[in-house]
Design an enzyme around this catalytic site. Structure first.
Site, PDB file in Angstrom:
ATOM      1  N   GLY A  14       0.824  -1.209   0.000  1.00  0.00           N
ATOM      2  CA  GLY A  14       0.000   0.000   0.000  1.00  0.00           C
ATOM      3  C   GLY A  14       0.860   1.261   0.000  1.00  0.00           C
ATOM      4  O   GLY A  14       0.386   2.348  -0.343  1.00  0.00           O
ATOM      5  N   HIS A  15       2.111   1.125   0.375  1.00  0.00           N
ATOM      6  CA  HIS A  15       3.044   2.254   0.339  1.00  0.00           C
ATOM      7  C   HIS A  15       3.950   2.176  -0.886  1.00  0.00           C
ATOM      8  O   HIS A  15       4.238   3.179  -1.521  1.00  0.00           O
ATOM      9  CB  HIS A  15       3.887   2.280   1.627  1.00  0.00           C
ATOM     10  CG  HIS A  15       3.050   2.524   2.845  1.00  0.00           C
ATOM     11  ND1 HIS A  15       2.916   3.756   3.417  1.00  0.00           N
ATOM     12  CD2 HIS A  15       2.251   1.693   3.561  1.00  0.00           C
ATOM     13  CE1 HIS A  15       2.082   3.677   4.456  1.00  0.00           C
ATOM     14  NE2 HIS A  15       1.672   2.435   4.563  1.00  0.00           N
ATOM     15  N   ASP A 111       7.951   8.839   2.537  1.00  0.00           N
ATOM     16  CA  ASP A 111       6.656   8.250   2.849  1.00  0.00           C
ATOM     17  C   ASP A 111       6.114   8.881   4.132  1.00  0.00           C
ATOM     18  O   ASP A 111       6.869   9.094   5.083  1.00  0.00           O
ATOM     19  CB  ASP A 111       6.892   6.746   3.077  1.00  0.00           C
ATOM     20  CG  ASP A 111       5.618   5.927   3.097  1.00  0.00           C
ATOM     21  OD1 ASP A 111       4.570   6.453   3.517  1.00  0.00           O
ATOM     22  OD2 ASP A 111       5.692   4.760   2.699  1.00  0.00           O
ATOM     23  N   VAL A 330      -2.574 -10.742  -7.713  1.00  0.00           N
ATOM     24  CA  VAL A 330      -3.169 -10.482  -9.027  1.00  0.00           C
ATOM     25  C   VAL A 330      -2.824  -9.054  -9.452  1.00  0.00           C
ATOM     26  O   VAL A 330      -2.431  -8.240  -8.617  1.00  0.00           O
ATOM     27  CB  VAL A 330      -4.707 -10.636  -8.997  1.00  0.00           C
ATOM     28  CG1 VAL A 330      -5.114 -12.066  -8.675  1.00  0.00           C
ATOM     29  CG2 VAL A 330      -5.348  -9.659  -8.007  1.00  0.00           C
ATOM     30  N   GLN A 332      -4.243  -6.040  -9.940  1.00  0.00           N
ATOM     31  CA  GLN A 332      -5.536  -5.420  -9.645  1.00  0.00           C
ATOM     32  C   GLN A 332      -5.931  -4.329 -10.641  1.00  0.00           C
ATOM     33  O   GLN A 332      -7.085  -4.223 -11.027  1.00  0.00           O
ATOM     34  CB  GLN A 332      -5.496  -4.844  -8.219  1.00  0.00           C
ATOM     35  CG  GLN A 332      -6.776  -4.138  -7.840  1.00  0.00           C
ATOM     36  CD  GLN A 332      -6.894  -3.948  -6.353  1.00  0.00           C
ATOM     37  OE1 GLN A 332      -6.827  -4.911  -5.593  1.00  0.00           O
ATOM     38  NE2 GLN A 332      -7.089  -2.723  -5.906  1.00  0.00           N
ATOM     39  N   TRP A 350      -6.615   3.004   0.480  1.00  0.00           N
ATOM     40  CA  TRP A 350      -6.692   4.211  -0.347  1.00  0.00           C
ATOM     41  C   TRP A 350      -6.278   3.952  -1.806  1.00  0.00           C
ATOM     42  O   TRP A 350      -6.863   4.491  -2.736  1.00  0.00           O
ATOM     43  CB  TRP A 350      -5.876   5.358   0.245  1.00  0.00           C
ATOM     44  CG  TRP A 350      -6.112   6.615  -0.529  1.00  0.00           C
ATOM     45  CD1 TRP A 350      -5.216   7.294  -1.284  1.00  0.00           C
ATOM     46  CD2 TRP A 350      -7.374   7.296  -0.671  1.00  0.00           C
ATOM     47  NE1 TRP A 350      -5.824   8.370  -1.892  1.00  0.00           N
ATOM     48  CE2 TRP A 350      -7.155   8.389  -1.534  1.00  0.00           C
ATOM     49  CE3 TRP A 350      -8.660   7.091  -0.172  1.00  0.00           C
ATOM     50  CZ2 TRP A 350      -8.165   9.279  -1.896  1.00  0.00           C
ATOM     51  CZ3 TRP A 350      -9.671   7.972  -0.533  1.00  0.00           C
ATOM     52  CH2 TRP A 350      -9.421   9.054  -1.386  1.00  0.00           C
ATOM     53  N   ASN A 351      -5.258   3.087  -2.000  1.00  0.00           N
ATOM     54  CA  ASN A 351      -4.862   2.802  -3.393  1.00  0.00           C
ATOM     55  C   ASN A 351      -6.006   2.134  -4.136  1.00  0.00           C
ATOM     56  O   ASN A 351      -6.294   2.480  -5.287  1.00  0.00           O
ATOM     57  CB  ASN A 351      -3.630   1.907  -3.423  1.00  0.00           C
ATOM     58  CG  ASN A 351      -2.435   2.585  -2.797  1.00  0.00           C
ATOM     59  OD1 ASN A 351      -1.897   3.532  -3.360  1.00  0.00           O
ATOM     60  ND2 ASN A 351      -2.047   2.147  -1.606  1.00  0.00           N
ATOM     61  N   SER A 352      -6.652   1.190  -3.484  1.00  0.00           N
ATOM     62  CA  SER A 352      -7.764   0.490  -4.132  1.00  0.00           C
ATOM     63  C   SER A 352      -8.885   1.473  -4.472  1.00  0.00           C
ATOM     64  O   SER A 352      -9.450   1.427  -5.569  1.00  0.00           O
ATOM     65  CB  SER A 352      -8.306  -0.611  -3.216  1.00  0.00           C
ATOM     66  OG  SER A 352      -7.339  -1.630  -3.077  1.00  0.00           O
ATOM     67  N   GLY A 370      -7.476   0.774  10.228  1.00  0.00           N
ATOM     68  CA  GLY A 370      -6.696   1.944   9.789  1.00  0.00           C
ATOM     69  C   GLY A 370      -7.569   3.090   9.288  1.00  0.00           C
ATOM     70  O   GLY A 370      -8.617   3.405   9.857  1.00  0.00           O
ATOM     71  N   GLN A 372      -9.408   3.247   6.738  1.00  0.00           N
ATOM     72  CA  GLN A 372     -10.394   2.829   5.729  1.00  0.00           C
ATOM     73  C   GLN A 372     -11.779   3.470   5.876  1.00  0.00           C
ATOM     74  O   GLN A 372     -12.468   3.698   4.893  1.00  0.00           O
ATOM     75  CB  GLN A 372     -10.473   1.303   5.697  1.00  0.00           C
ATOM     76  CG  GLN A 372      -9.156   0.697   5.192  1.00  0.00           C
ATOM     77  CD  GLN A 372      -8.897  -0.711   5.681  1.00  0.00           C
ATOM     78  OE1 GLN A 372      -9.811  -1.409   6.094  1.00  0.00           O
ATOM     79  NE2 GLN A 372      -7.642  -1.142   5.653  1.00  0.00           N
TER      80      GLN A 372
HETATM   81  N1  UDP Z   1      -2.780  -5.226  -5.073  1.00  0.00           N
HETATM   82  C1  UDP Z   1      -2.636  -5.952  -6.238  1.00  0.00           C
HETATM   83  N2  UDP Z   1      -2.853  -7.292  -6.212  1.00  0.00           N
HETATM   84  C2  UDP Z   1      -3.204  -7.967  -5.096  1.00  0.00           C
HETATM   85  C3  UDP Z   1      -3.380  -7.215  -3.893  1.00  0.00           C
HETATM   86  C4  UDP Z   1      -3.156  -5.853  -3.921  1.00  0.00           C
HETATM   87  O1  UDP Z   1      -2.317  -5.383  -7.287  1.00  0.00           O
HETATM   88  O2  UDP Z   1      -3.373  -9.191  -5.151  1.00  0.00           O
HETATM   89  C5  UDP Z   1      -2.445  -3.783  -5.077  1.00  0.00           C
HETATM   90  C6  UDP Z   1      -3.639  -2.877  -5.168  1.00  0.00           C
HETATM   91  O3  UDP Z   1      -3.969  -2.624  -6.509  1.00  0.00           O
HETATM   92  C7  UDP Z   1      -3.144  -1.624  -4.457  1.00  0.00           C
HETATM   93  C8  UDP Z   1      -2.200  -2.158  -3.403  1.00  0.00           C
HETATM   94  O4  UDP Z   1      -1.797  -3.451  -3.862  1.00  0.00           O
HETATM   95  O5  UDP Z   1      -2.417  -0.814  -5.340  1.00  0.00           O
HETATM   96  C9  UDP Z   1      -2.854  -2.297  -2.044  1.00  0.00           C
HETATM   97  O6  UDP Z   1      -3.017  -1.051  -1.475  1.00  0.00           O
HETATM   98  P1  UDP Z   1      -4.333  -0.604  -0.710  1.00  0.00           P
HETATM   99  O7  UDP Z   1      -4.085   0.779  -0.210  1.00  0.00           O
HETATM  100  O8  UDP Z   1      -5.534  -0.777  -1.548  1.00  0.00           O
HETATM  101  O9  UDP Z   1      -4.490  -1.630   0.490  1.00  0.00           O
HETATM  102  P2  UDP Z   1      -3.462  -2.277   1.560  1.00  0.00           P
HETATM  103  O10 UDP Z   1      -2.942  -3.512   0.898  1.00  0.00           O
HETATM  104  O11 UDP Z   1      -2.414  -1.273   1.864  1.00  0.00           O
HETATM  105  O12 UDP Z   1      -4.340  -2.600   2.720  1.00  0.00           O
HETATM  106  N1  UDP Z   2       0.351   5.614   8.506  1.00  0.00           N
HETATM  107  C1  UDP Z   2       1.235   6.601   8.832  1.00  0.00           C
HETATM  108  N2  UDP Z   2       2.186   6.365   9.751  1.00  0.00           N
HETATM  109  C2  UDP Z   2       2.299   5.187  10.358  1.00  0.00           C
HETATM  110  C3  UDP Z   2       1.380   4.180  10.036  1.00  0.00           C
HETATM  111  C4  UDP Z   2       0.430   4.426   9.100  1.00  0.00           C
HETATM  112  O1  UDP Z   2       1.179   7.697   8.345  1.00  0.00           O
HETATM  113  O2  UDP Z   2       3.191   5.052  11.180  1.00  0.00           O
HETATM  114  C5  UDP Z   2      -0.661   5.923   7.531  1.00  0.00           C
HETATM  115  C6  UDP Z   2      -0.474   5.060   6.327  1.00  0.00           C
HETATM  116  O3  UDP Z   2       0.087   5.833   5.303  1.00  0.00           O
HETATM  117  C7  UDP Z   2      -1.859   4.608   5.974  1.00  0.00           C
HETATM  118  C8  UDP Z   2      -2.725   5.027   7.132  1.00  0.00           C
HETATM  119  O4  UDP Z   2      -1.908   5.648   8.076  1.00  0.00           O
HETATM  120  O5  UDP Z   2      -2.276   5.223   4.803  1.00  0.00           O
HETATM  121  C9  UDP Z   2      -3.426   3.865   7.739  1.00  0.00           C
HETATM  122  O6  UDP Z   2      -2.482   2.872   8.072  1.00  0.00           O
HETATM  123  P1  UDP Z   2      -2.793   1.366   7.728  1.00  0.00           P
HETATM  124  O7  UDP Z   2      -1.763   0.556   8.341  1.00  0.00           O
HETATM  125  O8  UDP Z   2      -4.187   1.078   8.035  1.00  0.00           O
HETATM  126  O9  UDP Z   2      -2.638   1.325   6.146  1.00  0.00           O
HETATM  127  P2  UDP Z   2      -1.503   0.637   5.295  1.00  0.00           P
HETATM  128  O10 UDP Z   2      -0.203   0.770   6.048  1.00  0.00           O
HETATM  129  O11 UDP Z   2      -1.957  -0.775   5.113  1.00  0.00           O
HETATM  130  O12 UDP Z   2      -1.550   1.414   4.028  1.00  0.00           O
END
Ligand code: UDP
Ligand code: UDP
Ligand code: UDP
Length: 453
Positions: A14-15, A111, A330, A332, A350-352, A370, A372
């Protein structure tokens, strides 16, 4: 001269995904780009994507950054948050790495999850560069983040009103934030403190999608002085050769007939909940492509699909030929672009959410943790989909198959969602037309980088 930009992603797909897209975008606009890659990575998905990214983009420089392992850490802690911590504590290794680059870098994009590194870097005598943050969340969640160091959150209140910002509902705030000792909370707070030290905050969002929050952030009327918030989304996919197997199945399905089901790269669900999802999908009578994950880190995934879903449910799915279930990574973005996709059942990472917005695919949001719920507020308000709020956080309650069936049917059969999502997709495209909101902001950023202002 072309500016040389270094980028520092933290951990987790996601980052990493938005950083790879930003890297490709800057390179396509005549910037020299160096991507710092914290080693070792937490997941296999990260190392695989880094390898394929650098072979498809040979003009982007890779600079490995060996992170010092944490001396002692809670073995039950979230491995991605522990890696954020390890990166932050290895910040002293960055100045020699960054000052060794040639030509010298003019800016570093950090980041948001490692933003606190800027404190040490900005005071370092060998580095005279500009700092930017890439916020990987919605502008709405980011706006809460900016105020976190100065807040005492009270779960007994209903709403939170911060001067100059649209108000927040307390029930949407991630529960760990009410515990000041939680690692998630302490990291967010120290990252939030660093925001005021950077030149700008770039974000994968676009003006139309979050106009009220973006205008508030840039109004100068918040109680905290903030750097410029720079919405430059939706980020475009980067070049990534190779095919994913589920696309062949989609090729055989009618237009807009399939719901794509995925809860991101790192959501581990219980077997009971997986069973309810499977039953719900079958009962909905809609076609589906379901991507399943049962562990937070892909490297430790050992359970077979049959064991996760249950033999009888898997047999029913195969027998009815209504959908497919896959456990692997996959592509996505390609799935969401496919004509057969009619809806996206998502955790609203957020990316999704942005990938759905860019393509006008309506979403059914099931927010799990988080940021979401904040993201789902944006999705709902923009008309990109529906959000059953009473489903709770991950594990809070078992969401039953009948509830899932009802909402999937609503998503796929109520055509108002399709037309509203289409409008979002059109606005997303407009942001990137010549003179569009995001296109203009990117132009301004590049000019600032060139002039080193
Ligand atoms: N993603 C993908 N294939 C997968 C799972 C995730 O391409 O099987 C990609 C998705 O398109 C997105 C990122 O991984 O760009 C996941 O980021 P998101 O913020 O949606 O969710 P997170 O995985 O951080 O919870
Ligand atoms: N986040 C942040 N600092 C941290 C942990 C998380 O700024 O130390 C942000 C992160 O960018 C994310 C959001 O808080 O968009 C929610 O974190 P979560 O872990 O749920 O998302 P993920 O890391 O899977 O994208
Ligand atoms: N771009 C983007 N998101 C979009 C469209 C474009 O980030 O939705 C960026 C892209 O990365 C590049 C620039 O805009 O830096 C110009 O895009 P390009 O000319 O490649 O657009 P195309 O012709 O592919 O539509």
């Amino acid at each position: 001269m072309e500016p040389h930009i270094a980028l520092l992603p933290s951990a987790g797909m996601g980052h990493l995904m938005p950083f790879l897209r930003l890297a490709a975008m800057l390179a396509s606009r005549n910037c020299k780009v160096t991507l710092l890659t914290a080693q070792p990575t937490v997941s296999a998905a990260e190392s695989n994507h880094l390898n394929s990214f650098f072979s498809a983009h040979p003009h982007i420089q890779r600079l490995d950054f060996q992170v010092v392992p944490l001396q002692s850490s809670n073995p039950h802690g979230d491995p991605f948050f522990l890696q954020f911590e390890a990166i932050i504590r290895s910040v002293h290794l960055l100045p020699p790495l960054l000052s060794s680059l040639s030509p010298p870098i003019s800016a570093l994009f950090l980041d948001i999850a490692a933003a606190t590194c800027v404190d040490q870097l900005a005071d370092h005598p060998s580095l005279s560069i500009s700092y930017y943050i890439l916020s990987t969340t919605s502008a709405r969640f980011f706006s809460l983040l900016t105020h976190l160091p100065h807040l005492t959150l009270e779960s007994s209140c209903k709403n939170l009103k911060l001067h100059g910002l649209p108000s927040f509902s307390i029930s949407n705030i991630p529960p760990p934030l009410f515990n000041p000792q939680n690692l998630f909370t302490t990291q967010l707070i120290s990252n939030a403190r660093a925001i005021s030290r950077v030149k700008g905050v770039v974000s994968n969002t676009f003006h139309w999608f979050e106009a009220e929050t973006i205008e508030a952030l840039n109004s100068g009327k918040t109680s905290i002085t903030l750097p410029q918030f720079l919405p430059i989304g939706p980020f475009k996919p980067y070049e990534d050769p190779g095919k994913c197997a589920s696309l062949s199945w989609l090729d055989e399905q009618p237009a807009k007939s399939v719901v794509y089901v995925s809860f991101g790269s790192r959501t581990a669900m219980s077997k009971d909940q997986i069973k309810e999802i499977g039953e719900g999908l079958l009962k909905s009578k809609q076609k589906f492509l379901w991507v399943l994950k049962s562990v937070i880190v892909d490297k430790v995934e050992e359970t077979e699909l049959q064991e996760l879903v249950g033999r009888s449910l898997l047999e029913k799915i195969e027998e009815k030929k209504q959908g497919i279930v896959v456990k692997e990574w996959v592509k996505q973005e390609e799935i969401l672009t496919h004509h057969a996709i009619g809806g996206f059942f998502s955790h609203c990472g957020w990316n999704s959410a942005m990938e759905a917005a860019q393509r006008g695919v309506p979403m059914l949001a099931w927010t799990l943790n988080g940021d979401q719920r904040f993201n789902a507020e944006v999705v709902e308000k923009a008309g990109l989909g529906l959000w059953p709020k009473h489903w709770g956080w991950l594990g809070e309650r078992l969401v039953k198959s009948e509830e899932i069936e009802e909402k999937i049917e609503e998503l796929m059969q109520d055509h108002k969602f399709r037309s509203m999502a289409q409008k979002v997709g059109e606005e997303a495209k407009r942001a990137w037309e010549i003179g569009g909101t995001s296109e203009k902001v990117v132009g301004q950023i590049i000019e600032m980088l060139k002039l080193k202002v």
